[in-house]
Scaffold this motif. Sequence first.
Motif, PDB file in Angstrom:
ATOM      1  N   ALA A 194     -10.279 -21.759  -9.681  1.00 30.20           N
ATOM      2  CA  ALA A 194     -10.771 -20.651  -8.855  1.00 30.20           C
ATOM      3  C   ALA A 194     -10.572 -19.329  -9.580  1.00 30.20           C
ATOM      4  O   ALA A 194      -9.533 -19.097 -10.211  1.00 30.20           O
ATOM      5  CB  ALA A 194     -10.055 -20.637  -7.511  1.00 30.20           C
ATOM      6  N   PHE A 195     -11.554 -18.449  -9.492  1.00 32.85           N
ATOM      7  CA  PHE A 195     -11.520 -17.193 -10.230  1.00 32.85           C
ATOM      8  C   PHE A 195     -10.378 -16.303  -9.725  1.00 32.85           C
ATOM      9  O   PHE A 195     -10.273 -16.017  -8.538  1.00 32.85           O
ATOM     10  CB  PHE A 195     -12.856 -16.447 -10.071  1.00 32.85           C
ATOM     11  N   GLY A 196      -9.495 -15.876 -10.638  1.00 33.56           N
ATOM     12  CA  GLY A 196      -8.407 -14.970 -10.295  1.00 33.56           C
ATOM     13  C   GLY A 196      -7.294 -15.585  -9.487  1.00 33.56           C
ATOM     14  O   GLY A 196      -6.436 -14.860  -8.967  1.00 33.56           O
ATOM     15  N   ALA A 197      -7.273 -16.911  -9.369  1.00 31.96           N
ATOM     16  CA  ALA A 197      -6.272 -17.552  -8.515  1.00 31.96           C
ATOM     17  C   ALA A 197      -4.863 -17.430  -9.096  1.00 31.96           C
ATOM     18  O   ALA A 197      -3.904 -17.198  -8.358  1.00 31.96           O
ATOM     19  CB  ALA A 197      -6.628 -19.017  -8.297  1.00 31.96           C
ATOM     20  N   LYS A 198      -4.723 -17.584 -10.405  1.00 34.24           N
ATOM     21  CA  LYS A 198      -3.389 -17.555 -11.005  1.00 34.24           C
ATOM     22  C   LYS A 198      -2.705 -16.193 -10.863  1.00 34.24           C
ATOM     23  O   LYS A 198      -1.527 -16.127 -10.470  1.00 34.24           O
ATOM     24  CB  LYS A 198      -3.478 -17.974 -12.475  1.00 34.24           C
ATOM     25  N   PRO A 199      -3.372 -15.068 -11.174  1.00 32.98           N
ATOM     26  CA  PRO A 199      -2.704 -13.768 -10.965  1.00 32.98           C
ATOM     27  C   PRO A 199      -2.318 -13.528  -9.508  1.00 32.98           C
ATOM     28  O   PRO A 199      -1.235 -13.000  -9.226  1.00 32.98           O
ATOM     29  CB  PRO A 199      -3.741 -12.752 -11.447  1.00 32.98           C
ATOM     30  N   VAL A 200      -3.212 -13.916  -8.600  1.00 31.46           N
ATOM     31  CA  VAL A 200      -2.908 -13.725  -7.174  1.00 31.46           C
ATOM     32  C   VAL A 200      -1.745 -14.611  -6.759  1.00 31.46           C
ATOM     33  O   VAL A 200      -0.887 -14.203  -5.968  1.00 31.46           O
ATOM     34  CB  VAL A 200      -4.156 -14.002  -6.314  1.00 31.46           C
ATOM     35  N   LEU A 201      -1.686 -15.829  -7.303  1.00 31.43           N
ATOM     36  CA  LEU A 201      -0.576 -16.721  -6.982  1.00 31.43           C
ATOM     37  C   LEU A 201       0.744 -16.127  -7.466  1.00 31.43           C
ATOM     38  O   LEU A 201       1.772 -16.241  -6.781  1.00 31.43           O
ATOM     39  CB  LEU A 201      -0.806 -18.092  -7.615  1.00 31.43           C
ATOM     40  N   MET A 202       0.736 -15.482  -8.619  1.00 27.38           N
ATOM     41  CA  MET A 202       1.940 -14.821  -9.114  1.00 27.38           C
ATOM     42  C   MET A 202       2.364 -13.694  -8.175  1.00 27.38           C
ATOM     43  O   MET A 202       3.552 -13.481  -7.929  1.00 27.38           O
ATOM     44  CB  MET A 202       1.700 -14.271 -10.517  1.00 27.38           C
ATOM     45  N   LEU A 203       1.384 -12.955  -7.642  1.00 26.12           N
ATOM     46  CA  LEU A 203       1.704 -11.890  -6.683  1.00 26.12           C
ATOM     47  C   LEU A 203       2.304 -12.479  -5.400  1.00 26.12           C
ATOM     48  O   LEU A 203       3.245 -11.911  -4.824  1.00 26.12           O
ATOM     49  CB  LEU A 203       0.451 -11.083  -6.358  1.00 26.12           C
ATOM     50  N   VAL A 204       1.748 -13.602  -4.956  1.00 27.29           N
ATOM     51  CA  VAL A 204       2.271 -14.247  -3.744  1.00 27.29           C
ATOM     52  C   VAL A 204       3.704 -14.715  -3.977  1.00 27.29           C
ATOM     53  O   VAL A 204       4.584 -14.522  -3.120  1.00 27.29           O
ATOM     54  CB  VAL A 204       1.366 -15.424  -3.333  1.00 27.29           C
ATOM     55  N   LEU A 205       3.958 -15.329  -5.120  1.00 30.61           N
ATOM     56  CA  LEU A 205       5.321 -15.765  -5.430  1.00 30.61           C
ATOM     57  C   LEU A 205       6.270 -14.581  -5.548  1.00 30.61           C
ATOM     58  O   LEU A 205       7.433 -14.650  -5.125  1.00 30.61           O
ATOM     59  CB  LEU A 205       5.324 -16.566  -6.734  1.00 30.61           C
ATOM     60  N   GLY A 206       5.783 -13.476  -6.112  1.00 34.42           N
ATOM     61  CA  GLY A 206       6.603 -12.272  -6.182  1.00 34.42           C
ATOM     62  C   GLY A 206       6.930 -11.715  -4.818  1.00 34.42           C
ATOM     63  O   GLY A 206       8.030 -11.190  -4.589  1.00 34.42           O
ATOM     64  N   ALA A 207       5.982 -11.831  -3.869  1.00 38.28           N
ATOM     65  CA  ALA A 207       6.230 -11.348  -2.508  1.00 38.28           C
ATOM     66  C   ALA A 207       7.303 -12.167  -1.804  1.00 38.28           C
ATOM     67  O   ALA A 207       7.975 -11.664  -0.896  1.00 38.28           O
ATOM     68  CB  ALA A 207       4.933 -11.385  -1.701  1.00 38.28           C
ATOM     69  N   VAL A 208       7.463 -13.437  -2.211  1.00 35.22           N
ATOM     70  CA  VAL A 208       8.528 -14.257  -1.632  1.00 35.22           C
ATOM     71  C   VAL A 208       9.895 -13.773  -2.108  1.00 35.22           C
ATOM     72  O   VAL A 208      10.868 -13.768  -1.354  1.00 35.22           O
ATOM     73  CB  VAL A 208       8.315 -15.738  -1.987  1.00 35.22           C
ATOM     74  N   LEU A 209       9.956 -13.346  -3.349  1.00 29.08           N
ATOM     75  CA  LEU A 209      11.238 -12.972  -3.958  1.00 29.08           C
ATOM     76  C   LEU A 209      11.612 -11.526  -3.695  1.00 29.08           C
ATOM     77  O   LEU A 209      12.795 -11.202  -3.605  1.00 29.08           O
ATOM     78  CB  LEU A 209      11.184 -13.226  -5.473  1.00 29.08           C
ATOM     79  N   PHE A 210      10.624 -10.635  -3.584  1.00 32.40           N
ATOM     80  CA  PHE A 210      10.912  -9.207  -3.487  1.00 32.40           C
ATOM     81  C   PHE A 210      10.259  -8.628  -2.236  1.00 32.40           C
ATOM     82  O   PHE A 210       9.074  -8.871  -1.967  1.00 32.40           O
ATOM     83  CB  PHE A 210      10.408  -8.462  -4.733  1.00 32.40           C
ATOM     84  N   SER A 211      11.022  -7.834  -1.496  1.00 32.17           N
ATOM     85  CA  SER A 211      10.515  -7.165  -0.303  1.00 32.17           C
ATOM     86  C   SER A 211      10.050  -5.754  -0.665  1.00 32.17           C
ATOM     87  O   SER A 211      10.667  -5.094  -1.511  1.00 32.17           O
ATOM     88  CB  SER A 211      11.611  -7.083   0.766  1.00 32.17           C
ATOM     89  N   PRO A 212       8.961  -5.273  -0.055  1.00 31.25           N
ATOM     90  CA  PRO A 212       8.475  -3.933  -0.399  1.00 31.25           C
ATOM     91  C   PRO A 212       9.420  -2.814   0.015  1.00 31.25           C
ATOM     92  O   PRO A 212       9.330  -1.705  -0.502  1.00 31.25           O
ATOM     93  CB  PRO A 212       7.142  -3.840   0.358  1.00 31.25           C
ATOM     94  N   GLY A 213      10.300  -3.064   0.961  1.00 26.83           N
ATOM     95  CA  GLY A 213      11.225  -2.026   1.393  1.00 26.83           C
ATOM     96  C   GLY A 213      10.743  -1.320   2.650  1.00 26.83           C
ATOM     97  O   GLY A 213       9.557  -1.327   2.992  1.00 26.83           O
ATOM     98  N   LEU A 214      11.676  -0.685   3.337  1.00 30.43           N
ATOM     99  CA  LEU A 214      11.390  -0.060   4.622  1.00 30.43           C
ATOM    100  C   LEU A 214      10.526   1.192   4.487  1.00 30.43           C
ATOM    101  O   LEU A 214       9.501   1.336   5.158  1.00 30.43           O
ATOM    102  CB  LEU A 214      12.706   0.281   5.323  1.00 30.43           C
ATOM    103  N   ILE A 215      10.911   2.090   3.594  1.00 34.66           N
ATOM    104  CA  ILE A 215      10.189   3.365   3.463  1.00 34.66           C
ATOM    105  C   ILE A 215       8.765   3.164   2.945  1.00 34.66           C
ATOM    106  O   ILE A 215       7.815   3.730   3.512  1.00 34.66           O
ATOM    107  CB  ILE A 215      10.985   4.341   2.575  1.00 34.66           C
ATOM    108  N   PRO A 216       8.545   2.383   1.871  1.00 38.71           N
ATOM    109  CA  PRO A 216       7.152   2.148   1.452  1.00 38.71           C
ATOM    110  C   PRO A 216       6.291   1.521   2.542  1.00 38.71           C
ATOM    111  O   PRO A 216       5.122   1.889   2.700  1.00 38.71           O
ATOM    112  CB  PRO A 216       7.310   1.209   0.251  1.00 38.71           C
ATOM    113  N   SER A 217       6.859   0.587   3.306  1.00 38.19           N
ATOM    114  CA  SER A 217       6.087  -0.033   4.388  1.00 38.19           C
ATOM    115  C   SER A 217       5.706   0.993   5.445  1.00 38.19           C
ATOM    116  O   SER A 217       4.565   1.016   5.931  1.00 38.19           O
ATOM    117  CB  SER A 217       6.900  -1.168   5.025  1.00 38.19           C
ATOM    118  N   TYR A 218       6.652   1.853   5.795  1.00 31.63           N
ATOM    119  CA  TYR A 218       6.360   2.886   6.799  1.00 31.63           C
ATOM    120  C   TYR A 218       5.292   3.851   6.296  1.00 31.63           C
ATOM    121  O   TYR A 218       4.388   4.248   7.049  1.00 31.63           O
ATOM    122  CB  TYR A 218       7.642   3.643   7.140  1.00 31.63           C
ATOM    123  N   LEU A 219       5.357   4.236   5.017  1.00 33.02           N
ATOM    124  CA  LEU A 219       4.379   5.167   4.470  1.00 33.02           C
ATOM    125  C   LEU A 219       2.980   4.551   4.441  1.00 33.02           C
ATOM    126  O   LEU A 219       1.983   5.234   4.700  1.00 33.02           O
ATOM    127  CB  LEU A 219       4.799   5.600   3.063  1.00 33.02           C
TER     128      LEU A 219
END
Length: 312
Positions: free
Chosen positions: A128-153
């Motif tokens: 699938a086109f672009g699946a691997k980079p997006v999968l890396m982003l999804v895996l990164g989202a499991v490990l790292f949280s965006p944080g409270l202030i960035p989410s609020y902004l």
Amino acid sequence: MTTLENATIGDTTEVRRADGKRPPWMEKPNALTQTLKFIVLGVAVAVVIIPFWSVIATSLADQKTINDAGGGMVMWPKGVSFDAYHAVLSGGVVTRAVAISVGVTVVGTLLSLAATAGLAYWLSRPGAFGAKPVLMLVLGAVLFSPGLIPSYLVVKEFHLLDSLWSLILPVLVNAFNVIVMRAFFQELPKELFESAAIDGVGAVTTLTRIVLPLSKAVLAVIGLFYAVAYWNAFFNALLYIQSSDKWPMALVLRTYVVNQTTIGGDSAGEALPPQLPLQMAILVIAIVPILLVYPFLQRHFAKGVMIGAVKG
């Protein structure tokens, strides 16, 4: 070291040792073992049932029963009274909060399931086109949280403050649920997708007509995860919702039980008397909807929790 052999009898395969005996874990447990299991399971059930029954009994207890119990929880009300439920529901605050929570839960769960299934299906298709980079982003989202202030902004920049959409859109897709659903889609027979491709069926039709009907187990499990998360949405509501008339049930429950203050009208901020049945009635109203939904998903839940545990 004792070796094990597979003895095939008819359609069943029985594991036996080289000496012809079954392994110890396959033998029928003795009376002592069964008794210990019964005691352990009985204690586990009691730990779950007794507190819940105490909450229900306290919510139905009259003031005399509460006074006789020293102002604490009761196990059996001497006099049944629905005054607490009447006081909670007659004002309209809890009723409105329940309606908001139901709406957010239903709409949010449906949208989350649709987005999660679409993303997981795309990531599960080889090449699938672009699946691997997006999968890396999804895996990164499991490990790292965006944080409270960035989410609020982000919520503020999209003008979602004090909007019920702020309880849905920021948490629309859960990365862990995407990975679980992707693993399930990858285990489906490849022949189904090859047949659909030969027939000229598009990706959307393949997902809706072939994949999703075969994925009821994972949809039930992921849907239950999303529904519980939306129903218990408390912190996001505390951050993003300023108007008390838009508060969901979880935030109203906190206000009544923890802060012991009323909501809305001329009595906003007025201290409530420490009426334990009133607090327990609100707690029961918050718990019961999820308990009513679970039996309908139970037959799929047992299968869904085993997703990815066994490889054939």
